[in-house]
Each structure stands twice: as C-alpha cells, then as structure tokens.
Scaffold this active site. Structure first.
Site, mmCIF file in Angstrom:
data_model
loop_
_atom_site.group_PDB
_atom_site.id
_atom_site.type_symbol
_atom_site.label_atom_id
_atom_site.label_comp_id
_atom_site.label_asym_id
_atom_site.label_seq_id
_atom_site.Cartn_x
_atom_site.Cartn_y
_atom_site.Cartn_z
ATOM 1 C CD GLU A 32 -2.921 -0.952 -0.115
ATOM 2 O OE1 GLU A 32 -3.108 0.171 -0.622
ATOM 3 O OE2 GLU A 32 -3.391 -1.993 -0.609
ATOM 4 C CE1 TYR A 122 -6.174 3.238 0.779
ATOM 5 C CE2 TYR A 122 -3.763 3.254 0.860
ATOM 6 C CZ TYR A 122 -4.950 2.733 0.371
ATOM 7 O OH TYR A 122 -4.916 1.686 -0.502
ATOM 8 C CG ASP A 140 -7.921 4.548 -2.628
ATOM 9 O OD1 ASP A 140 -9.163 4.657 -2.744
ATOM 10 O OD2 ASP A 140 -7.261 3.740 -3.310
#
Ligand code: SF4
Length: 365
Positions: A32, A122, A140
């Site tokens: 991520e 996030y 996101d």
C-alpha cells in the site's frame, strides 16, 4: 460488489488467490505504501524484488538506508522509503520486547498504526481491514472518485469540513464482517472501471444507484477544483405539537440529508411572525396556534456558510401522522418524518445545526 470483485479481481503479487485469506500485515503495509502515487503496473516488480530481499519486518529493520533506497529507486518520493525503514525499526523493537512471532507483527489498532512514521489514515485502514479483517474504513483517491460520483458530492475531502463526509461513506462500506473485501473491491472498481477519465459505466455493478451516471453527469464528479464558499440563507422550523412533540425530518432536505434534522428550506431573511408559505409543506396552517421568530444562527456545512432564521411554530393540535408534507414526500430522495418527545429532543438530534435552532427556540427542557 463482492460478486463483481470475485469475478474481476486482477492477479497481483500482494493479493492471495483466496480473496478471503488473512494476509501478512507487513506485505499489506509495503504494497500500500508503494502504491501511493504510483501505478499498479509499476509497483508489481518492485514489490516482488522487495519481498525477496526484505521478507519480514525484522530483516528490513536490520538493513541500512542506502540499500533500502536502492530497492526503492524509481518509485520516487524517497521520504516513503525513509519512513518505512524508521517504522520497521520501531515495530521490530516492539516485537522483540513483546516476543511477538508469526505474521501478526504490525500493531492492530488504528491509533498505534497512525503513530508510526509514514502511516496515515489510509494505510492504517488498509492494514487493519485487508490483513486483520477488521471493520476499518479506508479512503483513497479511488474511493473518493466513486463516492463523489455515486452521491454527486461536488466538493473534495481536502476542502474545509468535507473530509468527514467522505469518511462517513467509507465507514458505511466497512461496516461489515467483509469490510476487507468491500474496501478492496471499491479500490479495484476505481482503478479499472470508475476511471478518472471515461469511466466504463456500462460494465459497472453500481450503475443502477450511481446518481452521476443516472443524471448523465459523470464528467462533473469529482470536481477538479476546490469550490469557494457559498452563502445560504434559510429558515428552520421548530414545530411543536400541543402534546409537546417536535417534528423531525429524516432525509431529503438540503442539508443533513441522511440525518434526523429540523425542517429547513431556503428563504429570504424572515424576521416576522407570519408563517412562511413553505412551512405549509410540513403543517396545515389552520392548525397553527402561534409563530415566534427566535432569532438567527450561523453555521457551516461543507462549503456553505449558513444563516438561518428560527421560527418556533406551536400547533393547537396533537402530533399525528397526517402532518406529513406534500412536496417533500414526492421528492426523489427518501424522506421520513417523526414526532419526537420535546423532553428528549436534545438527545435525539445528533447534528449541531438542529441543536443550535432548538436551543434558541425552546432553551433547555
Ligand atoms: Fe463510476 Fe460509472 Fe460506476 Fe458511477 S456508474 S460508480 S460513474 S463507473
């Protein structure tokens, strides 16, 4: 969405074939972080190389910065690599102190994760939902684009007072034991179908409920620029029945359209005791005993700077179901009305817009 995702999930090095599998939080964190500001196609090879050299947090924590940068070279934003190394050292030290073993080596709460360098709301949500299968929201750019189009949100989460509205939708998505799949499915949908330019709406599983698609306005959402503040003047009604109940509206109103709120509508300045014609959407004028103007209040919702007159309308009749508005009932958004006990009004409304008006109209009960 789950069916769509099972049928359409792309094979990615950080995604197990079994979409319901518990994942390694370290791998989720690395992937991520790499994916921020970088295309999936670019990240794939970097991720594979990285995981071969640094398969777990302890190995990474022992590496020196030059080598970590070497494995990051080409992804840009080197502060991300620097923060990854800092966080790896902190997490490895915590693991060794607590003798944690196996995959569950990253912290398991949002608070602990967000305290680590480079991990924001996030990434924390992604680790908690994708790896630990917790009901945690993520937001996101993909989800922002989808929410903006689904609900025709003409503001960005970066605007004042707007982030929470997007997060609220994200939390609804995550309010499920399958939060991990809902989150990932929406990210995938945003990446492959609800694209920034030319979304592929004809193949989208959400097209039946997407307001922007149904209105033919997908190109307008999300807005490209921050909007400037807008002034809005209105009237809010505190309608009290003879048996001390207050009329509340749930849905379909200009502001707070998903919450229980006092009836309100746009109007010119209205410092009189006459019943405005629009109030008859909510009540029958011949049942009104008195109307009192209780002053005004100011409030901000998203980019709207609101100023509202407050009218306290007392009815000669008891609360009854027939006190239902006509025009609003027919509006396209779902609307419900409730009479709430005056004595419980302050604990029933959860928005300061209604509470401010109530306070001026009826004070404390
Ligand atoms: Fe996006 Fe189109 Fe799907 Fe709406 S219908 S969510 S605009 S792809």
């Amino acid at each position: 969405m789950r069916e769509w995702f099972r049928a359409n999930a792309a094979e990615l090095p950080w995604r197990p074939a079994d979409l319901d599998a518990i994942r390694d939080p370290y791998a989720v964190w690395i992937s991520e972080t790499m994916l921020q500001q970088t295309q999936v196609s670019t990240v794939k090879d970097y991720f594979i190389r990285w995981m071969k050299r640094f398969p777990d947090v302890e190995t990474l924590a022992k590496a020196d910065e030059a080598e970590v940068f070497n494995y990051w070279q080409g992804l840009g934003y080197y502060s991300r690599a620097r923060n990854i190394l800092k966080t790896a050292k902190i997490v490895a030290a915590l693991c060794s102190a607590s003798r944690t073993t196996g995959m569950r080596k990253m912290p398991e709460t949002r608070k602990e994760l967000e305290a680590l360098p480079g991990i924001g709301a996030y990434t924390a949500g992604a680790i908690l939902s994708l790896a630990y299968h917790k009901r945690e929201a993520i937001l996101d750019g993909n989800l922002v684009r989808i929410f903006s189009r689904l609900y025709e949100l003409d503001f960005l989460p970066t605007e004042k007072n707007c982030a929470e509205i997007y997060w609220e939708y994200a939390r609804e998505v995550a309010d499920s034991p399958k939060a991990y799949m809902h989150n990932e499915a929406l990210m995938e949908l945003g990446r492959t179908v609800c694209k920034t330019k030319s979304p592929l709406c004809e193949t989208c599983p959400l097209r039946g409920e997407c307001r922007a698609f149904l209105d033919g306005r997908t190109a307008e959402f999300p807005p490209t620029k921050k909007r400037t503040e807008k002034s809005w003047h209105g009237t809010v009604l505190v309608i009290e029945s003879a048996d001390e109940k207050i009329l509340a509206v749930n849905g379909g109103q200009k502001f707070l359209d998903k919450q229980l709120a006092l009836p309100h509508f746009e109007s010119a300045h209205h410092a009189t005791v006459a019943l405005p014609a629009k109030a008859e959407d909510y009540i029958n004028a011949d049942e009104v005993e008195s109307v009192e103007h209780c002053g005004t209040f100011r409030h901000s919702i998203t980019v709207h700077k609101i100023e509202c007159d407050i009218l306290h309308v007392r009815l000669a009749t008891r609360a009854k179901a027939t006190h239902l508005p006509k025009s609003i009932v027919n509006s396209e958004k779902p609307t419900a009305f409730e009479w709430i006990e005056k004595a419980k009004a302050f604990e029933t409304f959860a928005n300061s817009f209604s509470l401010k008006a109530l306070k001026k109209a009826i004070g404390s009960v």
